[in-house]
Design a protein around this motif. Sequence first.
Motif, short mmCIF file in Angstrom:
data_model
loop_
_atom_site.label_atom_id
_atom_site.label_comp_id
_atom_site.label_asym_id
_atom_site.label_seq_id
_atom_site.Cartn_x
_atom_site.Cartn_y
_atom_site.Cartn_z
N GLY A 11 -34.85 -13.66 -9.56
CA GLY A 11 -36.17 -13.16 -9.94
C GLY A 11 -36.19 -11.66 -9.76
O GLY A 11 -36.15 -11.16 -8.64
N CYS A 12 -36.22 -10.92 -10.88
CA CYS A 12 -36.15 -9.45 -10.82
C CYS A 12 -37.42 -8.86 -11.43
O CYS A 12 -37.36 -7.91 -12.23
N GLU A 39 -32.96 -11.83 -19.28
CA GLU A 39 -31.69 -11.12 -19.05
C GLU A 39 -31.90 -9.60 -18.90
O GLU A 39 -31.23 -8.94 -18.10
N ALA A 40 -32.84 -9.07 -19.69
CA ALA A 40 -33.06 -7.61 -19.66
C ALA A 40 -33.48 -7.18 -18.25
O ALA A 40 -33.04 -6.13 -17.75
N ALA A 45 -32.00 -4.42 -13.22
CA ALA A 45 -31.87 -4.41 -11.75
C ALA A 45 -30.42 -4.15 -11.36
O ALA A 45 -30.14 -3.34 -10.45
N ALA A 46 -29.49 -4.79 -12.05
CA ALA A 46 -28.06 -4.62 -11.72
C ALA A 46 -27.64 -3.16 -11.92
O ALA A 46 -26.95 -2.57 -11.07
N GLU A 47 -28.11 -2.56 -13.00
CA GLU A 47 -27.74 -1.15 -13.27
C GLU A 47 -28.36 -0.23 -12.24
O GLU A 47 -27.71 0.65 -11.67
N VAL A 54 -24.50 -10.43 -13.18
CA VAL A 54 -25.82 -10.76 -13.71
C VAL A 54 -25.82 -12.20 -14.22
O VAL A 54 -24.87 -12.61 -14.91
N TYR A 55 -26.86 -12.95 -13.88
CA TYR A 55 -26.99 -14.34 -14.36
C TYR A 55 -28.37 -14.55 -14.95
O TYR A 55 -29.35 -13.92 -14.52
#
Length: 344
Positions: A11-12, A39-40, A45-47, A54-55
């Motif tokens: 959850g981002c 996904e976006a 968040a990952a970047e 990323v999942y």
Amino acid sequence: MTARLKGAVIGCGFFAQNHLYGWADLDDVEIVAVCDLDEAKARLAAERFGIARVYTSAETLFATEALDFVDIPTTMETHEALTALAFAHGVPVILQKPFAPDLDGCRRIVAAAGAANVPLMIHEDFRFQNLFRTVRGILDSGELGRLTFGRLSWRTGIDVYSNQPYLVHVKRFMIMDVGIHLLDLARFLFGEANGVFCRTQQIKEGIAGEDAATILLSHEQGATSILDFSYATRRDPDPFPQTLGEIEGTEGTLVIGADQVLTVHGKGGTRRIPVPQDGRAWTSAPWTQIQDSVVHTQRHFIDSLRRGTEPATSGRDSLATYALLEAAYLSAASGRLIHPDRLV
Ligand code: NAD
Ligand code: 89Y
């Protein structure tokens, strides 16, 4: 240094950004993966936080990653299914409030954690604010004597609906969203409660639930507390997201004032205690108090995992907070005093 614990965030969304900043502040933790149905949001968040993987599916996340813990800052209707996956993989969970849509759901999650023998903590951050850690210390010093009365007041007119649009549609709104924090605080400060009386109000038009409530609690150790909270209060300056109030004891009174200033009226006279903020690079007004508390909540969870001890707001413990919430809604619907111990 002890090995870094490897975690994932599922959850981002809006509030998860604070979680991600918070985890980045803990040296002994590494977030190795993020997951969101969108996904976006997960990629962003990952970047932003330099997270490797990323999942978009929690099933795939758990099937792929070797995790020491998972943080779940999603909304409550997803909690039972997501925690079940974590428990099936033996992964400890820190789960955002509100715990679940109803008390039976909370009970099922706690039972599943117990059956799997996996730690579960509810991310209940108000009691981890610097302000309330300081208040707890003053109460523990005995300076106020035996507690007789407390009032915790949280009133604002901010547009909460822009950041959290789902709140427009929920039938159980304000007690679930903010009342739950104050109920947990009341337990933290005044002890367990054995009687709950509540009145709710819907002031804003076009929303599904209550946007103001007043709860009266009788506590086992003798104190009475009043919790009043509203999203429909016009005031300038708006104190959001501060909890104001007072605590009275047989030997003195503690006033919880604006801008994190406590005033103690004790036997030795009156003294003012400004409570500092952490001064983190990423926090900003008016959210600083809550943002700081997110990191303290996460620290407590990690310390509890490392020590193998039950966290203060474990799933088991949080059932008592949730029972007060159910009692408040029952009282508001029936106009009666409710005994929460009969609900747990
Ligand atoms: P949000 O809707 O902005 O974010 C939730 C995210 O979870 C969304 O991006 C959604 O796509 C994702 N998601 C939903 N189901 C998923 C699944 N099965 N797998 C992966 N991702 C999934 O919500 P929010 O405003 O960030 O609130 C989240 C929770 O945080 C709420 O329960 C809210 O009450 C709580 N909250 C707590 C505080 C606090 O101070 N403790 C403050 C704000 C919000
Ligand atoms: O949702 C609320 C909460 O839990 O803390 C603050 C908030 O985000 C808005 O009032």
